[in-house]
Each structure stands twice: as structure tokens, then as C-alpha cells.
Design an enzyme around this catalytic site. Structure first.
Site, short mmCIF file in Angstrom:
data_model
loop_
_atom_site.label_atom_id
_atom_site.label_comp_id
_atom_site.label_asym_id
_atom_site.label_seq_id
_atom_site.Cartn_x
_atom_site.Cartn_y
_atom_site.Cartn_z
CE LYS A 230 -4.15 1.59 2.44
NZ LYS A 230 -5.20 1.23 3.41
CD GLU A 315 -18.57 -3.74 9.84
OE1 GLU A 315 -18.75 -4.85 9.29
OE2 GLU A 315 -17.80 -2.88 9.38
NE ARG A 343 -21.69 -5.74 5.18
CZ ARG A 343 -20.49 -5.72 4.61
NH1 ARG A 343 -19.41 -5.98 5.33
NH2 ARG A 343 -20.37 -5.46 3.33
#
Lengths: 571, 571
Positions: A230, A315, A343
Site C-alpha cells: 500500500k 461488525e 451489517r
């Protein structure tokens, strides 16, 4: 930039040069306008190689989330448009089917790509079409349970799903989980019935292209493990990919970043209040689902490193894990964006509320979020939470109220949800030792006999501004802070309804089922002759753009409320 | 039966005898009263061994779902009470903290045990308490994504979570997924950072007890793989564990079962209508999340075996998989119980509605379900679905309407949800070729000028009965079928409100945010002087018991509606 058709016509030896160009383009773009940044730098070669090897858009390329897909956008005819990304007149920061035929499936929330691509793979098989479906999912996105559900089903079906596992050890923050740290996830994929190839260096096009060709030609569900960095190619972002996940504009040569907005944010106020709470309440622990920065829990973790959990993009687990802690006497605070808590709707209901466990939910980014758009607006929470028995649902109007509501939640010893918006908070200094408020108690803030304006959270400010405007038109509008969408303050609202007979509710939330719904339900019982005007969002998804414009267009800014109230009172 | 303390005092050699006794007890219980059956037969030895090896209730034993926990209930002082299981005066068919200290965490929906037990393991570590937390999860339950989320987090944390992986190759139906078919799930668990032990024969106490002792004493997150046979010890159930997952009472010696209720069920009517739809609509495919029998899709699959997907206990994936199919021009019908679709709230919103994909949701077991109790009532769906833009939400009042609404959904080419209840349908023969209805169109079924009673789905019948009763009291009550909770039939409702000024809404759903909410929101705009009485469930969880009694207690049966309407009209 080129388009994928032209890209595929290039000799392979030209691709590294294209990658260089694309990376520089992304750096220039980030420097100029900021935004999600490090993720797309890490997928420059991957985006090129995918379009080179697969016959897009005929082959379906399903990127997970979309943070990492700016390169893909640039390669598919949206290079110039990216200068206006997330603006109302520009492309989405995520993926949208309506934006480009190359965006095979919309995204925004993590972990959906495997399921969507599997559906597409099955569609191709059913239709007898030689079309390939490719999911590109990060090791972060793969911590979402639904990705596992999809992989498990793919292994069962045996269809020709293709998965690129983009392993960069990062969600937004470093990835949580055994899988990401294991030297090879091969065992897990193979256990699920997928063929595994790799790992391959995702920045080496010479290695990447044959590997993707293997994936393209593989039969049965197959995964290619690609390692990327990244922030690749921009040294400051390589060194701190977490810090550069999203950025303000910066100097491309030095990496010096423009300062962000200096106004106190709701997130900061929450982190501050939670830190104080944890200092005085040793049972309190905090939980984030892969958003330590976005929720402010990174600040809390600096002070209480042992009392903050990052559970991954999970979640559902976050909520039931909290319930397990609460069942044993701990006091968990789940800090999750409003949109992502969707979620865990079932877990809030089934694992927390049904057992009346004292879990506190702190919903950041409630209301319209502006540039992140329809996948990220938190405009359903009052409605989906308010129907759950045992759960209290509140919204603070300022930082002081936020700290008090947290104290209230602790004392209430029951499931408790707080929502607050994105952006700057009003600036009300919280008390050092905030006293709990009474559960379900709102506040009359300004008297007025002609009509009562009822706000909640951020819209209390709107109610004040509307009251000011109505006063100029000779209308005396009371201002009330409902504070609780559940239980609503019956005494306060009934009194206001009896006084003027006219109540206007204002919420940064859909006009169905939220504060307006709660007030309608109460007054239908208690003051049936009272009339109510509900000001909330219309029944449609709100695109990305400027938040103030979104409020205006939805008719929930002060000017709209003034105008709507005037017309309504005259009718 | 004994209690766990006494059980642990037994010499090990006595345990097989106890297992024999317990198994016979469960067979007698099933023969007498029916109910969930084969799962618990498969865990007789496991339940005994768990209580033998672990210091329950001090050690926390978290069973997933609860179908398989009747043996555990019998061993923990509830043997006699099980004769009244699922009755209002008896224990729950699942697990409840309030029922016994041995039920460490409530259950009902699958896949929650790992997360809850991990929370408890962390609580023990934080509190410095030498308490163990054990999750017992089946290979079926482990197809739920949240179980993966929990395992992944456990591997990351390294806490002393203990997992018993009860592998019987079955959910209710045969388990879906690569993991369940793999010769060893070791690779997957180890990739996630868990220690793996086993497999061990779960019916051999001599092997099982040392294996559980290993698990008890293991450091770090650990999983013991136990192989069991669903239905073990009762030959008909061993041969057909799927058919004997739940049963009507039967003859314990022959296995001959009493016939089930012969009335036509809503599930059967749906399966019939869907089968006809699939015959005329080649793009239609059907999706179940591990409930082929419960949803009637097993019947559909007999006719169209290649067009029915069982995705595992994976509602999130089911919905986004459907979205992927729909994006490619297929017409997926997701048949999921109302209560389980709560798991996919975010996916309906984010992956289906936001992209306006034509996925049809068929929600069985909507409303109060009676004996299965609070984890299984489908009483939130109108509210959580109605707030989603682009989604149509309807409920048929009879089988004919169901078939017509399915045809309507196909023609509508948009996200569309249908809900219908558990149990017997009215018996209205569907048309051979049902014509689509107009989207958002209800129906005036009986005129009446004093008050309008508005039902939806099953409560249309209630409205008729209430209208009959009110007529005897001299009150002319119109009967309306709203049919759509979204979009509501504005013309119909406004006309009714204008006529009598009084509207009563009746729904087998919480009184917040559902049909009543929709009518209140409409009339507040359109006929503000009209008054509305909302008859829905009060704001509390409804326990298990007889469905008719639940309707009565909630005040939504005809007698209650008559009484409430009379009093309201007089007020």
C-alpha cells in the site's frame, strides 16, 4: 491514459512505462485534491495487468470496497474526471455500475466482491457465455464474514469464480487476523475447496501477468495470492500506509501535507469523552471494526492500549463479541460508523437487546456524509434502531451533550446507541465530570406558541436557525431538542403539541421511521388533534457531493425548513 | 438425570450408561411431543463429556443455535421441564440466559457462539479469572460468516478461546461448503492461527474425554474437531437426519410418525407459486440459506434441481450473490425467514436497492411464530425494509394474492420483498396464470363510514373479523387491504381517511415503523385531521408460546381490535 482496448494492444514491454505514468498521475491527483490515496498506489500494476489479461468489460471485474480502484478508473476513461472525484459533478470515490460499464458491480462496504462475482460466474455458466468473473479483494476486506460465506459457497459450487487476493497486510489500519499474518493462506483457501496460486509480487508485471493468465484459464474456483505494498512508489506513503490511506492535498516532491480542518470534530469529541469515561470506569473497553482512526479509537488506544479492540472488518462479530464481554460484567463501547453498523442489525437485536446487555453503540458519520455518497450516508439508523425493544437511541446536539449521554449510557445499564455526524462539532466544552442525564429526557430550548420545531442531534441547530428565520416572519417557533429517538420524551412533546397544535420534526435521516415517525406515533395516541410536519430525507438514495448542498436539496437545511413550515402553517 | 456437579462425581465408567439413559430420554421426549430432535441425539456424549470435563457453570459453555442442546438442558436440571418445551409454561427450544445459569449465552440464530465465547474468554483474562469459555459450533453454523470473523479475531488475539467443532455434515439440510467436505478443516483453522486437535469420534466417550481435556488445558485459541452423527442411536433418524431434524410425535419403537397438520401452509403455497413462476420464467432462480425444507425450496428443487441454490447459513452472501445474478439479467428469488433476513439488512440496502437490482425477497415466518419464540419472531421486517429506497414491500392476504404478488414482482423489475406468516394459509386457490397487480395498489374490501380498518397480509382476516364484531355494536367499519407497506396506496388510504376521519391499522409486527408508521406518515401529509389508531405489538420481546395467545396478549387479535377500536371511537 489509454483505454483497456488500447491497453491490450500494447506490447507487454510497454506496460512498466504505463505503470510509471499511471502512478505519477495518481500522485499528482492526490497532491492536488487529496482523498483516498495509498490503496490505489498499491494496485497500479494489478489494475493494468487485470485489464491486460482479462477482456474487460466483457469479463466482469469486481473490485471490493473501491478505495484502491482509482487506477482502474483512470484506465477506463475517467482519468480527467478523477480531478472532480467525490464532487457532485465528478465520479464517485467508490465503484458504481451507472458510472462505467467497467464497474461491473457497485461497492463501498467491504467484503461484497466474492459474492457478487460468484453470482456473475453462475450467470455466465447458466447463460452458456464464456465470460469470466473476477473478484479483487484485499486481506482487509477478506476479514468480513460475508467474503468467507462467498468463498465457502464457491468451493461448494465449483464454478469458475476467480479471486485475486490482494494481500498488503492492511485494511485502512494494519489488517487484523490470523489469516493475514499466516505465512500462507493456502491452507484456508484449499480447505474451502478453491485452487490456490501464488504468492506473486504484485508490482512485478513480468510475474503478475503470467499469474493472472493462470487464473484466467483455471477451471473451478481459484484464487491468486498477490502481494502488494500500500502506498507503493511514493516514499512517505510506503513508510506510513496507514497515515496515507486518505490524505489532504500535499506537496508531491516533499510529501508535506496541508493541514486538515482545524475545527473540533465530532470524532475527536467522542474520543475525548470516551477517554475520560474509560479513565473513571475501569470496566469500559472499546471496540472498532477496522476503523481505529475514523472512529477516534486510535487516540483512545494511545492512552489505554490494552482496552481497545480492533476486530477487523467484522461488525457482526464486533457486536456479539461485545455482548460476550457485557455478559461477564464488562462495559463495551462499539464505535462503528452508522452505515457499517447496518451489517450488525441482527446481532444488535438478537445478541444484545434480547438479552438486555449493556453494550453502548457509538455511531459516527450519522446523517449525510457528503463526498463519500450513498454507500456511506448514515441515514437509516434512527429507524432501524428505534424498532428494537430494550435499546435506547439518542443523539447529542453538542460535545457537552455527547459526554453526558455517554455517562447516561453507562448508568442506564442497558443497550444504548448514540449517533453523531461527520465533521465539525459546535464547540461546546464538555464538563470534566459529566453528570448523567435522565433516560428519555429531551429539552425545551426556546419557547414559542405558534409551532414547535423538534430537532435531534445536529438538527437542533437547524431548528434554532429556522426559529430565527420564522421569527422574522412573525411566527413564534419553539425549539425542542428531542435528544432521544427512543424512548421519546412524551411529556415534553405532548406539552409542545398541546401548546401550539403544530409540530415540525427535523432530522438528517430518511423521513420514514425516524424521529418524525416516533413523534407521529406518540401524538397519534396522546394528542390526536395535533398536526405534524416531518422534515427528513426524501425516499431516494442521495448521491455524493457537498454535504451542505445535500441538505439543501433534501429540504432539511434551515432555509428549506423555514419555507416548508411557513407554507404548512398557511395551509 | 443428574446435575453437572453430580455428573462430575461419577466414575468415568458410568458415563456410557448415562449416555444411554439420556438418549432414551430424548427419544421418549421426541416421541411424545415432537420438536427438534436429531441434532440433540447427535450430541448426547458431547454434552455429557463437556459437563464432565469443564467446570460448568463457572466455565462458560456457549452452544450455537440451540437445536442440539436438549441433552444439555436435561443434564442441567431441565429434564422434566423439557416435556413442556416451547410452551409458554416451559423452557425455550433454544438457549436463554434467564432460563439457567448453565446457558451462558442465549442463542437461536446460527454462528454467534464463537464471538460470544471469545468475549467471555477476554473477560476472564481481563478479570484475571481462571474461567474457560467454550463455543460449541456445528459445521453448519460455521458456514455463517460471523463465525469466521470470530475465529479470525481469536487467532489475532491469541486468547484462550476453546472451540468444539461439531462436524456432522449437516446444517438442518446437508451442510453446504468446501469446509464441510474437506477431509480436514485443519488447514483453515491453522491458517487463522488456531491450534487444531482431532478429529475425534464424538460418540466414543473414551476418546472424547481426553480430547476435551486437551482442549481444556490448551493455551491460546484452540479447536477440537469432533465428528458426530445427527440422529445417533435412533435408526430412522440416523438414516434420514435431515427428515428428522424436527419431527411430529412418533412411535418410538417403529419410528412411525404422526401426520403433520394437513392444512395448506403458506410455505407450501409459496413453493407452489414459485414453481409455477419458474416454469414460465426461465430467468428465475431460487436461493435459500440452508433452509430448503423450511422455505419450501426443496419442493421447487425437485422440479428444477439446477435452479435452486443452497448457499449455507449465509444470508449476507445469499443476498449479494443474488445481486450478482440480477446484475447479469437473472431473476433471483431469495427465500429467507423474516428473522434471518435481518442478517442481510446491509446487503439488501447496499448491494440490491442502491443498484435497483430486481431481486425478489420472500420472507417466510413473518409475524409472531409462536413456539420458537423471541429469536424467531419476524416482527421487524416491515419497518427495516420500508425505509430502504427503491424497495417495494408487500404482504399477500391469501395464496391467490401471493401468486399475483410474485407475478407483480417479476414485472416490476426492481427490488421487491414479500412477507407471509408461519402456519396455515386461508385456502384460496391461486389462478393458473396469475396476473400481475398494480405496484402499490391495495384494495377496499368492505365499505363502512364510521371507521376504516386497515390490515396487511394475515391481519386482513383480523380486520374482517373485527369489522363483523363492530357491526354488532352498531359501528360500520370498512375493511381495507393495504397489501403494500411500500409504496402505500395513497389514493385508497386518503379516501378512507376522508370518509370516516378514523383509521385503525392492524399488523402482526411491532407498532413502530411498520404499516401504522406508513399510514401515519401519509395521513400527516395528506389528511392531517384524520386520526389513526395503530394496533401492533408492544415494544417488548415476545416469549415463546402459543401463537394465538401471543396475538391476544399483544392486542392484535380480533377481540382486542374490536375492544380497542370501540374505546378509541368513544374517546
Amino acid at each position: 491514459m489509454t483505454d483497456p482496448e488500447a491497453l491490450r494492444a500494447l506490447p507487454r514491454r510497454c506496460l512498466p512505462h504505463l505503470a510509471e505514468e499511471l502512478r505519477q498521475e495518481l500522485i499528482d491527483l492526490g497532491a492536488e485534491i487529496g482523498g483516498h490515496f495509498a490503496g490505489s498506489l498499491g494496485t497500479v500494476e494489478l489494475a493494468i495487468a487485470l485489464h491486460y489479461v482479462f477482456d474487460t468489460p466483457r469479463d466482469r471485474l469486481v473490485w471490493d470496497v473501491g478505495h484502491q480502484a482509482y487506477g482502474h478508473k483512470a484506465l477506463t476513461g475517467r482519468c480527467q474526471a478523477l480531478r472532480r472525484v467525490k464532487r457532485a459533478d465528478g465520479p464517485s470515490g467508490f465503484l458504481r455500475r451507472c458510472e462505467s460499464p467497467y464497474d461491473a458491480f457497485g461497492a463501498g462496504h467491504a467484503g461484497t466482491s466474492v459474492s457478487a462475482a460468484l453470482g456473475m460466474a453462475e450467470a455466465a455458466r447458466r447463460g452458456g457465455r464464456d465470460v469470466r468473473a473476477v473478484a479483487v479483494i484485499g486481506d482487509g476486506g477478506a476479514t468480513a464474514g460475508m467474503a468467507f460465506e462467498g468463498l465457502n459457497h464457491a468451493g461448494h459450487l465449483g464454478s469458475d469464480l476467480k479471486v485475486v487476493f490482494n494481500d498488503n497486510d492492511m485494511s485502512i489500519a494494519p489488517t487484523v487476523g490470523g489469516l493475514s499474518r499466516s505465512t500462507s493462506p493456502r491452507g484456508c483457501f484449499e480447505s474451502l475447496g478453491l485452487r490456490y496460486g501464488g504468492p506473486v509480487d504484485g508490482h512485478d508485471l513480468e510475474a503478475l501477468i503470467p499469474a493472472l493468465e493462470w487464473l484466467r484459464d483455471a477451471r473451478g474456483p481459484s484464487v491468486l495470492h498477490v502481494r502488494t505494498h500500500k502506498g507503493k512508489g511514493f516514499v512517505p506513503a510506503e513508510r506510513d500506509p496507514y497515515g496515507w490511506h486518505a490524505t489532504t492535498p500535499f506537496d508531491a516532491s516533499s510529501g508535506a501535507r496541508n493541514a486538515g480542518p482545524s475545527a473540533p470534530s465530532w470524532t475527536g469529541a467522542f474520543a475525548e469523552a470516551l477517554g475520560r469515561l474509560m479513565a473513571r470506569e475501569p470496566r469500559a473497553v472499546a471496540i472498532t471494526a477496522a476503523m481505529p482512526d475514523g472512529t477516534g479509537l486510535d487516540q483512545v488506544a494511545r492512552r489505554f492500549p490494552e482496552r481497545v479492540y480492533d476486530v477487523g472488518i467484522a461488525e457482526q462479530h464486533a457486536v456479539t463479541f461485545a455482548a460476550g464481554l457485557a455478559a461477564e460484567g464488562w462495559l463495551p463501547v462499539c464505535a462503528i460508523y452508522s452505515t457499517f453498523l447496518q451489517r450488525a442489525f441482527d446481532q444488535i437485536l438478537h445478541d444484545v437487546a434480547l438479552q438486555r446487555l449493556p453494550v453502548i453503540f457509538a455511531l459516527d458519520r450519522a446523517g449525510l456524509v457528503g463526498p463519500d455518497g450513498p454507500t456511506h450516508h448514515g441515514v437509516f439508523d434512527l429507524a432501524y434502531l428505534r424498532i428494537i425493544p430494550e435499546l435506547a437511541v439518542a443523539a447529542p446536539r453538542d460535545e457537552r451533550d455527547l459526554a453526558r449521554l455517554l455517562a447516561t449510557a453507562v448508568r442506564a445499564q442497558r443497550p444504548f446507541a448514540l449517533r453523531f455526524p461527520r465533521g465539525a462539532a459546535p464547540g461546546a466544552e464538555p464538563e470534566a465530570d459529566p453528570a448523567p442525564l435522565e433516560l428519555g429526557r429531551g429539552e425545551a430550548l426556546r419557547p414559542g406558541d405558534d409551532v414547535a420545531l423538534v430537532g435531534i442531534g445536529k438538527t437542533v441547530e437547524t431548528a434554532f436557525a429556522a426559529s430565527d428565520g420564522l421569527r422574522e416572519a412573525g411566527i413564534a417557533a419553539a425549539v425542542l431538542d428531542a435528544r432521544f429517538a427512543k424512548p421519546v420524551d412524551e411529556g415534553l412533546l405532548v406539552e409542545a403539541a398541546l401548546r401550539s397544535g403544530r409540530v415540525v420534526t427535523i432530522e438528517d435521516h430518511v423521513a420514514s421511521g425516524g424521529l418524525g415517525g416516533a413523534v407521529l406515533e406518540l401524538l397519534a395516541r396522546a394528542v390526536p388533534e395535533a398536526q405534524v410536519l416531518v422534515c427528513g430525507l426524501p425516499d431516494r438514495f442521495v448521491d455524493h457531493g457537498d454535504a451542505a448542498a445535500q441538505w439543501r436539496e433534501a429540504g432539511i437545511d434551515a432555509a428549506s425548513v423555514i419555507e416548508r413550515t411557513r407554507r404548512w402553517l398557511q395551509s
